[in-house]
Design a protein around this motif. Structure first.
Motif, short mmCIF file in Angstrom:
data_model
loop_
_atom_site.label_atom_id
_atom_site.label_comp_id
_atom_site.label_asym_id
_atom_site.label_seq_id
_atom_site.Cartn_x
_atom_site.Cartn_y
_atom_site.Cartn_z
N THR A 84 -2.19 -5.02 4.34
CA THR A 84 -1.51 -5.97 3.46
C THR A 84 -1.32 -7.29 4.17
O THR A 84 -1.54 -8.37 3.59
CB THR A 84 -0.15 -5.39 3.02
N ARG A 124 0.80 -1.22 0.00
CA ARG A 124 0.00 0.00 0.00
C ARG A 124 0.84 1.27 0.00
O ARG A 124 0.30 2.36 0.12
CB ARG A 124 -0.97 -0.03 1.20
N HIS A 125 2.15 1.12 -0.12
CA HIS A 125 3.04 2.27 -0.30
C HIS A 125 4.31 1.73 -0.96
O HIS A 125 4.80 0.66 -0.59
CB HIS A 125 3.37 2.92 1.05
N GLN A 182 -0.43 1.36 7.34
CA GLN A 182 -1.35 0.83 6.32
C GLN A 182 -0.96 -0.57 5.87
O GLN A 182 -1.81 -1.31 5.36
CB GLN A 182 -1.40 1.78 5.11
N GLU A 183 0.30 -0.96 6.09
CA GLU A 183 0.71 -2.29 5.65
C GLU A 183 0.14 -3.40 6.52
O GLU A 183 0.25 -4.58 6.18
CB GLU A 183 2.24 -2.38 5.60
#
Length: 553
Positions: free
Chosen positions: A449, A45-46, A445-446
């Protein structure tokens, strides 16, 4: 064959089985064939997280992975991840998409000279504008990444090059052999003579020994000579915790009292695969003292870089250790007496305390609980700050490639994606990201994932509601405190709800007796799991400017 298909076939031939990335318009030519390959792809996500995941993958397994992203800000987001890998000598292949060649250097949308930007933080970078050079660039990139002192490489691919046709037969492609530099035999003989003449020699096992998969051989060498082994931060776990010759770490931050004491008492240092960097040495004057130094490193530029060695040997760590073992046996070097007994006395006397029962929880207690709750096969990642220092000082790691820190860069946000990559490489093992409350918000945010791909990463947050290391620096170096308190992390901010919102589970811990049960519940959970530990706000970590002046807190 389309260039993008050729690239994917090359990745397969070079042993790439896993890739981390985010597709985008400028790299979709390559992604078309990634979807038709045997390579497993994980969408993060990045973009920075893709490189950290590929780095964590290698650190845990010794196998390379690829990181992919599109052009412009996607590519520039790779930079911190590449720096993190480069300073720790972690090889990986980074591939970025690019605008078509006719738009280069014309300020086209999302067109940036990423190959030039990342040149200082990669072993080599290319922007391939000629389709007929693609195969050889990839061929050479894998060799450069792996050979000598390893590190990341980046290949930037304009979209028209990705979609061009070339003549290429995958069956004819053979990876370059990786040459290992062996030591000069005369210097090995000299090294053994120097060790024989020393009264209190010590071995420093560095990350290069882990990279060479030579930890067991290094311990064998120590056993032949009966001398202590100090591990650098990057080699944590290279010698079993309970080995009688384990002398812990040395250093001014992630060092330990026993390691510093043993180093200060020594008159001869055999440094293998280490770099003598600042957090390890502190003041060079005190670190060097009157000691003699033998420095073994695969990279010639590392020898004499920090201070002149009395003997420098350019060699792969594993080959050098094997040669030293042979020479020690050849010369029938006698074992030293009393080493294990001396270390056995020092360990309990100098061990830092981790069993405090106070409330708020003392941070040291968190690491004592982790040592109790997690088994020897657990993989740990940690990024930066006061929590990383406590982790290096207090965690007990029993095996190489199980403690996977951002060592030289100290990158906030490395922890969770690196843990994801480590679990991808070692799916039978659990990974634990150890971090502070502020660091948790970098690349949180990971967690989504991790949840998406069913990687039950555990995150232990040592929540002191402060930028703890910066507060300590302000306090002792400057005598003030400003802009470092984060009271909201003990009140307004709810990290458990953040975790739940990203498909994970978690709990908050306030009492020391609840730490181990929480960690057991995390291991039993089938989801990524957050343990938010509320700790004393202004606890300091032990550190100093030189190894003889570390202030204990």
């Amino acid at each position: 064959m389309i260039v993008s298909e050729a690239i994917v076939r090359i990745l397969e031939k070079e042993g790439i089985t896993d890739a981390f990335g985010i597709p985008g318009a400028s790299i979709n030519g390559l992604y078309k064939f990634m979807g038709q390959s045997k390579i497993a792809h994980y969408t993060v996500r990045h973009e920075e997280a893709a490189v950290h995941a590929a780095g964590g993958y290698y650190r845990a397994s010794g196998r390379m992975a690829a990181a992919l992203c599109t052009s412009g800000p996607g590519a520039t987001n790779f930079t911190t991840g590449l720096y993190t890998a480069h300073v720790d000598s972690i090889p990986l292949i980074a591939i970025t998409g690019q605008a078509v060649t006719g738009q280069l250097f014309k300020d086209a949308f999302q067109c940036i000279d990423i190959a030039t930007i990342v040149a200082p933080v990669t072993k080599k970078s290319w922007c391939v504008r000629d389709k007929d050079q693609v195969v050889e660039v990839f061929h050479e990139a894998f060799r450069i990444a792996r050979e000598g002192k390893p590190g990341p490489v980046l290949i930037d691919l304009p979209l028209d090059v990705q979609n061009a046709e070339i003549e290429f037969d995958p069956d004819s492609y053979v990876p370059y052999p990786i040459e290992k530099k062996g030591p000069d035999a005369a210097k090995i003989q000299q090294a053994v003579e120097m060790l024989k003449g020393a009264k209190n020699p010590v071995i420093i096992m560095g990350g290069g020994v882990v990279e060479a998969n030579a930890c067991e051989k290094c311990v064998e060498l120590a056993e032949l000579l009966n001398i202590p082994v100090i591990t650098t931060y990057m080699a944590k776990g290279g010698i079993p915790i309970d080995h009688p010759l384990n002398a812990g770490h040395a250093g001014i931050q992630v060092g330990q009292p026993i390691g510093n004491r043993v180093l200060l008492d020594s008159d001869m240092v055999l440094g293998i695969g280490c770099r003598f960097t600042d957090r390890h040495t502190g003041s060079i004057k005190e670190y060097r003292g009157d000691r003699k130094f033998i420095h073994i490193n695969v990279e010639p530029k590392e020898i004499d870089k920090i201070f002149p060695a009395d003997l420098g040997i350019v060699s792969d760590a594993g080959l050098a250790i094997n040669a030293l073992i042979e020479e020690v046996k050849k010369q029938n070097v006698a074992k030293r007496e009393g080493t294990a007994e001396k270390l056995a006395e020092l360990r309990p006397a100098l061990k830092r305390k981790t069993d405090m029962d106070c409330i708020p929880i003392h941070p040291h207690r968190v690491f004592g609980a982790m040592n109790e709750a997690f088994g020897p096969d657990t993989l740990f990642t940690t990024g930066c700050g006061i929590t990383q220092i406590w982790s290096g000082q207090l965690q007990e790691i029993d095996k190489p490639r199980h403690y996977l820190p951002s060592g030289g860069a100290g990158t906030l946000g490395y922890d969770i994606p690196a843990a994801f990559g480590a679990m991808t490489a070692q799916p039978g093992k659990r990974a634990v990201a150890v971090m502070g409350d502020f660091g948790f918000t970098f690349h949180v945010q990971e967690l989504a994932t991790c949840a998406k791909y069913n990687h039950p990463v555990i995150v232990v947050i040592v929540n002191n509601a402060y930028l703890g290391l910066i507060r300590q620096n302000q306090k002792y170096a400057y005598g003030y405190e400003y802009a470092v308190e984060m009271k909201e992390d003990h009140g307004m901010v709810d990290y458990v709800k953040v975790a739940e919102g990203l498909g994970c589970a978690g709990e908050r811990v306030f009492r020391p007796e609840d730490l181990v049960p929480a960690m057991k519940r995390a291991q039993e959970s089938l989801k990524p799991y957050i343990i938010d530990v509320v700790v004393e706000e202004q606890a300091d970590c032990s550190m100093g400017n030189s190894i003889d002046k570390v202030v204990e807190h």
